[in-house]
Design a protein around this motif. Structure first.
Motif, PDB file in Angstrom:
ATOM      1  N   PHE A  38       0.776  -1.221  -0.020  1.00 32.38           N
ATOM      2  CA  PHE A  38      -0.019   0.055   0.096  1.00 32.38           C
ATOM      3  C   PHE A  38       0.804   1.249  -0.058  1.00 32.38           C
ATOM      4  N   ALA A  39       2.282   1.157   0.236  1.00 24.36           N
ATOM      5  CA  ALA A  39       2.874   2.216   0.084  1.00 24.36           C
ATOM      6  C   ALA A  39       3.259   2.844  -1.269  1.00 24.36           C
ATOM      7  N   VAL A  54      -6.257   7.134   1.254  1.00 25.17           N
ATOM      8  CA  VAL A  54      -5.815   6.341   2.351  1.00 25.17           C
ATOM      9  C   VAL A  54      -5.990   4.827   1.690  1.00 25.17           C
ATOM     10  N   ALA A  55      -4.895   4.261   2.131  1.00 22.43           N
ATOM     11  CA  ALA A  55      -4.702   3.000   1.536  1.00 22.43           C
ATOM     12  C   ALA A  55      -4.803   1.838   2.737  1.00 22.43           C
ATOM     13  N   VAL A  56      -5.565   0.936   2.443  1.00 29.54           N
ATOM     14  CA  VAL A  56      -5.890  -0.217   3.184  1.00 29.54           C
ATOM     15  C   VAL A  56      -5.352  -1.543   2.923  1.00 29.54           C
ATOM     16  N   PRO A  57      -4.323  -2.216   3.509  1.00 29.03           N
ATOM     17  CA  PRO A  57      -3.733  -3.220   3.099  1.00 29.03           C
ATOM     18  C   PRO A  57      -4.641  -4.379   3.028  1.00 29.03           C
ATOM     19  N   GLY A  58      -4.500  -5.481   2.056  1.00 31.24           N
ATOM     20  CA  GLY A  58      -5.369  -6.586   1.985  1.00 31.24           C
ATOM     21  C   GLY A  58      -4.994  -7.828   3.016  1.00 31.24           C
ATOM     22  N   SER A  62      -4.712 -11.182  -1.594  1.00 33.97           N
ATOM     23  CA  SER A  62      -5.796 -10.883  -2.046  1.00 33.97           C
ATOM     24  C   SER A  62      -6.359  -9.586  -1.328  1.00 33.97           C
ATOM     25  N   GLY A  63      -7.245  -8.827  -1.832  1.00 30.69           N
ATOM     26  CA  GLY A  63      -7.700  -7.554  -1.241  1.00 30.69           C
ATOM     27  C   GLY A  63      -6.737  -6.238  -1.416  1.00 30.69           C
ATOM     28  N   GLY A  64      -7.324  -5.293  -0.434  1.00 33.34           N
ATOM     29  CA  GLY A  64      -6.435  -4.187  -0.595  1.00 33.34           C
ATOM     30  C   GLY A  64      -7.439  -2.952  -1.160  1.00 33.34           C
ATOM     31  N   ILE A  65      -7.743  -1.936  -0.300  1.00 32.20           N
ATOM     32  CA  ILE A  65      -8.545  -0.883  -0.672  1.00 32.20           C
ATOM     33  C   ILE A  65      -7.864   0.365  -0.559  1.00 32.20           C
ATOM     34  N   TRP A  66      -7.814   1.147  -1.954  1.00 30.27           N
ATOM     35  CA  TRP A  66      -7.162   2.476  -1.899  1.00 30.27           C
ATOM     36  C   TRP A  66      -8.262   3.400  -2.262  1.00 30.27           C
ATOM     37  N   VAL A  67      -8.338   4.640  -1.765  1.00 24.31           N
ATOM     38  CA  VAL A  67      -9.367   5.505  -1.763  1.00 24.31           C
ATOM     39  C   VAL A  67      -8.827   6.894  -1.918  1.00 24.31           C
TER      40      VAL A  67
END
Length: 520
Positions: A38-39, A54-58, A62-67
């Motif tokens: 996410f960096a 904002v970056a949330v690791p998965g 799998s997964g991971g959400i960046w907004v």
């Protein structure tokens, strides 16, 4: 805009995202299943002109959400989770509202955790709330194509979870499915609608013109991007025609106003046309906006109750005034109920039950379903511009109903193989068709129409003629008699409103629309 991009590490992804931003210019971007550290979010978003994210690791690979969002958007992060990000939007001249960008893990355990969190969040928030993203589920059999047969229990469970959160499906325009699955040997390729937008009733009422678009799928991902247009004025209906409001009938001065206007020269048609501007003026000056009337009455009642509570002995003048105002408020609330019932095309009203919120939501949802946001043209290209859509529809039906329309092979086959026959009328029945009609038959015909059925071009529904027959009935009967005796030109009243009824769920072309005309 949300997009399950299936990884952000490739050049194809960067080119695709840059293209989407240039084409759609979204204020907020949600990237799902990013699959890299996410960096890197800062590096990617800064290239695209976004300074806040904002970056949330998965969960593992799998997964991971960046907004990310633009500076002018008043956006704040409320909560982060491996499967969702809660955002708050404030300012911009409207009340605060909440948005959840979600990627729901396909595993049952994590999926249950997500919906438990959403149900808990739905219970504690009364604010407008929208949920958007890849929910990894389908709600109905028609949201899947190809592959193994649809699991009905899966659909029921998803619908139950959405209902437990008091959420409504926003629907979508564009492609029917949002995920292109693998090609399994022995089956067709799988397509499903895994990505969608949901909202609570408050959000639907706040953003009545909101639409979700399933954008074109790019080669770097097997998911279609979703674009949420929260309040785009480009999707309006154009000039609003006159529509008679049934709540006007409940006003004590309506009969006097109608009798005063229902005079002068001209028959029924001219009198109805002359009545329209008079009604609009009377509504503005006498009936007034129903919400303003309600607020004024509540303020006066509150003031009286405060005064009464401060007196040592009862003031009968104030008590009687409050009773009168409470009675007037009850009438206003009833009028409001009828207003939203009529607009929602409702089928019932429960006496004594204030269903205005239900009817309001129903009305907003119906208006959204009635909008045509995108359609494919004859070349298969998507058309979104409203002016172009109107012209395309006009050209299509002018050609279809023209004298020189060339029948297709399917149309010729349909008529050649038609075996439908119609029963013939008996001689006695044929003779009875030529006899004179009676006043009673005309009245019975008018009163047999559903009171709140959609009106014709003049905007007056059947309830107007039924409730005010003692004033307008004589002119209605005279007009029908003249039509029957060929004293009036039938063409003058034969104008109609054309309504497009979908032949299939979520049509994408005019060929999938059935034109119906209706007149009262």
């Amino acid at each position: 805009m949300t997009w399950n991009c299936r990884g952000v590490g490739s050049k194809k992804f960067e080119r695709g995202l840059r293209f989407l931003i240039q084409e759609r210019n979204p204020d907020v971007i949600g990237l799902l299943e990013t699959r890299v550290n996410f960096a890197r979010a800062g590096e990617i978003f800064q290239k695209l002109g976004f300074k806040t994210w904002v970056a949330v690791p998965g969960m593992g690979f799998s997964g991971g959400i960046w907004v990310a969002w633009r500076d002018e958007v008043g956006c704040f992060v409320e909560k982060e989770n491996a499967q969702y990000v809660h955002l708050r939007f404030s300012g911009q001249g409207q009340k605060d509202w909440l948005a959840t960008i979600a990627y729901v893990c396909p595993r049952d355990k994590e999926k249950q955790h997500f919906w438990d969190d959403m149900a808990q969040f739905a219970q504690i928030t009364q604010e407008p709330w929208v949920l958007l993203g890849d929910l990894n589920d389908i709600m109905a059999e028609n949201e899947k194509k190809g592959g193994a047969p649809c699991n009905s229990r899966r659909c029921e469970l998803f619908a139950e979870r959405v209902s437990n959160c008091n959420l409504l499906d926003l629907g979508a325009s564009g492609n029917r499915f949002t995920w292109k699955g693998p090609l399994i040997p022995g089956y067709e390729r799988v397509y499903e609608r895994l990505d969608r937008g949901l909202c609570n009733p408050s959000w639907r009422c706040l953003f009545q013109n909101a639409v979700v678009k399933n954008l074109t799928r790019l080669s770097c991902s097997d998911h279609n991007p979703l674009l949420l247009c929260s309040n785009d004025s480009g999707y309006g209906f154009g000039p609003r025609p006159f529509r008679f409001e049934a709540m006007w009938l409940m006003h004590s001065e309506f009969d006097a106003m109608l009798k005063g206007c229902w005079k002068g020269e001209g028959g029924l048609k001219n009198r109805l046309m002359n009545l329209q501007p008079n009604l609009l003026q009377w509504n503005k000056e006498v009936f007034q906006h129903i919400q303003n009337r309600k607020r004024k009455l509540l303020a006066r009642i509150d003031g009286i109750q405060r005064k009464i509570s401060n007196f040592n002995r009862p003031s009968w003048a104030l008590i009687n005034l409050e009773a009168d105002l409470q009675k007037e408020l009850e009438e206003v609330l009833h009028q409001e109920e009828v207003l939203w019932y009529q607009k929602s095309r409702g089928q019932w009203v429960n006496d004594g039950d204030r269903n205005t919120k239900f009817y309001h939501i129903r009305t907003v949802s119906r208006r959204r379903r009635n909008k045509i946001v995108m359609l494919r043209d004859v070349n298969g290209d998507w058309v979104e511009d409203q002016v172009a859509l109107r012209q395309m529809a006009k050209d299509f039906y002018v050609d279809l109903y023209s004298e020189f329309h060339e029948e297709t092979v399917q149309e010729k086959s349909l008529f050649d193989n038609c075996t439908v026959s119609f029963p013939s009328l008996q001689t006695e029945e044929l003779c009875s068709m030529n006899r004179e009609i009676t006043k009673e038959e005309i009245k019975d015909a008018i009163f047999s129409i559903g009171a709140f059925k959609a009106p014709g071009e003049d905007g007056f529904p059947a309830v107007f003629f039924q409730r005010k027959w003692h004033i307008v009935g004589e002119d209605v009967v005279k007009y029908v008699f003249h039509l029957w005796q060929d004293l009036e030109d039938l063409k003058e009243i034969n104008n109609t409103l054309l309504v497009l009824i979908p032949k299939v769920d979520r049509p994408d072309s005019l060929k999938q629309m059935r034109p119906l005309d209706y007149v009262m």
